[in-house]
Scaffold this motif. Structure first.
Motif, PDB file in Angstrom:
ATOM      1  N   MET A   1       5.953  -1.814  -0.715  1.00  0.00           N
ATOM      2  CA  MET A   1       5.074  -1.126   0.220  1.00  0.00           C
ATOM      3  C   MET A   1       5.251   0.388   0.102  1.00  0.00           C
ATOM      4  N   LYS A   2       4.141   1.098   0.268  1.00  0.00           N
ATOM      5  CA  LYS A   2       4.151   2.556   0.168  1.00  0.00           C
ATOM      6  C   LYS A   2       3.085   3.113   1.091  1.00  0.00           C
ATOM      7  N   ASN A   3       3.496   3.951   2.038  1.00  0.00           N
ATOM      8  CA  ASN A   3       2.560   4.555   2.986  1.00  0.00           C
ATOM      9  C   ASN A   3       1.699   3.516   3.707  1.00  0.00           C
ATOM     10  N   GLY A   4       2.340   2.395   4.072  1.00  0.00           N
ATOM     11  CA  GLY A   4       1.648   1.368   4.833  1.00  0.00           C
ATOM     12  C   GLY A   4       0.813   0.404   4.016  1.00  0.00           C
ATOM     13  N   ARG A   5       0.735   0.606   2.721  1.00  0.00           N
ATOM     14  CA  ARG A   5      -0.068  -0.248   1.847  1.00  0.00           C
ATOM     15  C   ARG A   5       0.816  -1.039   0.879  1.00  0.00           C
ATOM     16  N   ILE A   6       0.252  -2.075   0.289  1.00  0.00           N
ATOM     17  CA  ILE A   6       0.941  -2.814  -0.765  1.00  0.00           C
ATOM     18  C   ILE A   6       0.738  -2.051  -2.069  1.00  0.00           C
ATOM     19  N   ALA A   7       1.813  -1.473  -2.594  1.00  0.00           N
ATOM     20  CA  ALA A   7       1.712  -0.721  -3.843  1.00  0.00           C
ATOM     21  C   ALA A   7       1.668  -1.672  -5.041  1.00  0.00           C
ATOM     22  N   GLU A   8       2.452  -2.751  -4.940  1.00  0.00           N
ATOM     23  CA  GLU A   8       2.474  -3.732  -6.033  1.00  0.00           C
ATOM     24  C   GLU A   8       3.170  -4.996  -5.544  1.00  0.00           C
ATOM     25  N   MET A   9       2.784  -6.125  -6.117  1.00  0.00           N
ATOM     26  CA  MET A   9       3.447  -7.397  -5.852  1.00  0.00           C
ATOM     27  C   MET A   9       3.637  -8.096  -7.183  1.00  0.00           C
ATOM     28  N   CYS A  10       4.842  -8.593  -7.439  1.00  0.00           N
ATOM     29  CA  CYS A  10       5.091  -9.181  -8.745  1.00  0.00           C
ATOM     30  C   CYS A  10       6.061 -10.344  -8.667  1.00  0.00           C
TER      31      CYS A  10
END
Length: 231
Positions: A198-207
Motif C-alpha cells: 500500500m502507498k498513499n492509501g492505494r494498492i501499489a502492487e499485489m504479488c
C-alpha cells in the motif's frame, strides 16, 4: 471465504486514508499487508473488521454485501494494547468467550501453555513479548474465516517473533485467510504466500511471493525497497 473490495475509500476531511482500493482476499492464503506509516494499512483492516465506517465503495463476502453476520467470521487484533491492566490471562479467555461464539477456550489455554504463560498471570505484569503472545493466541483460538493481525511483531525480540510466526502458521484453520501488517518485512518472508503493498492509501502492487522469487529473483524486501525507495 472470498472478500472483494471495490473502490473502497475512507476520507477524514480532505485526506483520504484509504483511496479507491480494489482488493480480493481468498481462503487458504496468508497475506502480508505492507507499506510505510500512513499508507493506509491499519485503516483498511479497521474497515474490514467494522471498527471504521467506509466513506465510499463496497465490500462483499462470497458475492454478498458485507454485513454484521459476515463480520462474525472476521477477527481483528490491533497493535495497541486493549486488555484492562487488572485482568488475568484467564480473564482474557473469559472476555473472548463472552464476545465471540467461535472462540475455543481450550485451544487458547493450549496455546499459552506452549508459550509458558500461566492463566493466573496479570496482564500488567506481562512483558511486551508475552502480551503479544496472549493477543495472538486469543486471535488464533477463534475459528474465524478471516484473521487480521495489525503489526503483531511490534516491540518484541527476535526469538519471540520466531515463536509467534510458528504459532500463526501452525494454527491456521483450513480454508481461512490471514492478513498480517508489519514493518518487519524480512520476518514475513517465510510466513506469507501473497504480498499487498500500500502507498498513499492505494494498492501499489499485489504479488504472489513464490512467483516474485522465480520470475523476478526478488524477495518481498527487495520489492519493498523498489516500491518505497523514494519515501
Amino acid at each position: 471465504m472470498k472478500i472483494e473490495c471495490e473502490g473502497l475509500t475512507k476520507s477524514y476531511f480532505a485526506k483520504r486514508a484509504v483511496d479507491q482500493v480494489n482488493l480480493e482476499l481468498t481462503g487458504g492464503h496468508i497475506y502480508a499487508l505492507l507499506g510505510p506509516n500512513g499508507s493506509g494499512k491499519s485503516t483498511l483492516m479497521k474497515i474490514l473488521s467494522g471498527l471504521v465506517k467506509k466513506s465510499e465503495g463496497s465490500i462483499s463476502v462470497d458475492g454478498k454485501q458485507l454485513d454484521w453476520r459476515a463480520r462474525e467470521d472476521i477477527s481483528y487484533t490491533p497493535t495497541e494494547p486493549f486488555f484492562y491492566s487488572y485482568m488475568k490471562v484467564s480473564d482474557v479467555a473469559a472476555y473472548y468467550d463472552d464476545f465471540f461464539k467461535d472462540f475455543d477456550r481450550a485451544r487458547f489455554y493450549d496455546l499459552i501453555k506452549d508459550m509458558e504463560i500461566s492463566p493466573d498471570m496479570k496482564v500488567r505484569s506481562l512483558s511486551s513479548g508475552m502480551l503479544a503472545k496472549v493477543k495472538i493466541a486469543a486471535a488464533m483460538a477463534r475459528r474465524s474465516k478471516l484473521i487480521l493481525l495489525d503489526e503483531p511483531f511490534n516491540g518484541i525480540d527476535l526469538l519471540s517473533r520466531d515463536v509467534l510466526a510458528k504459532m500463526i502458521i501452525g494454527e491456521m484453520s483450513e480454508g481461512s485467510s490471514l492478513v498480517i501488517s508489519s514493518h518487519m518485512v524480512e520476518e514475513l518472508e517465510s510466513i506469507v504466500d501473497m504480498a499487498v503493498f500500500m502507498k498513499n492509501g492505494r494498492i501499489a502492487e499485489m504479488c504472489d511471493v513464490e512467483t516474485l522469487r522465480i520470475n523476478e529473483n526478488k524477495s518481498i524486501a527487495d520489492k519493498y525497497r523498489e516500491i518505497y525507495s523514494e519515501v
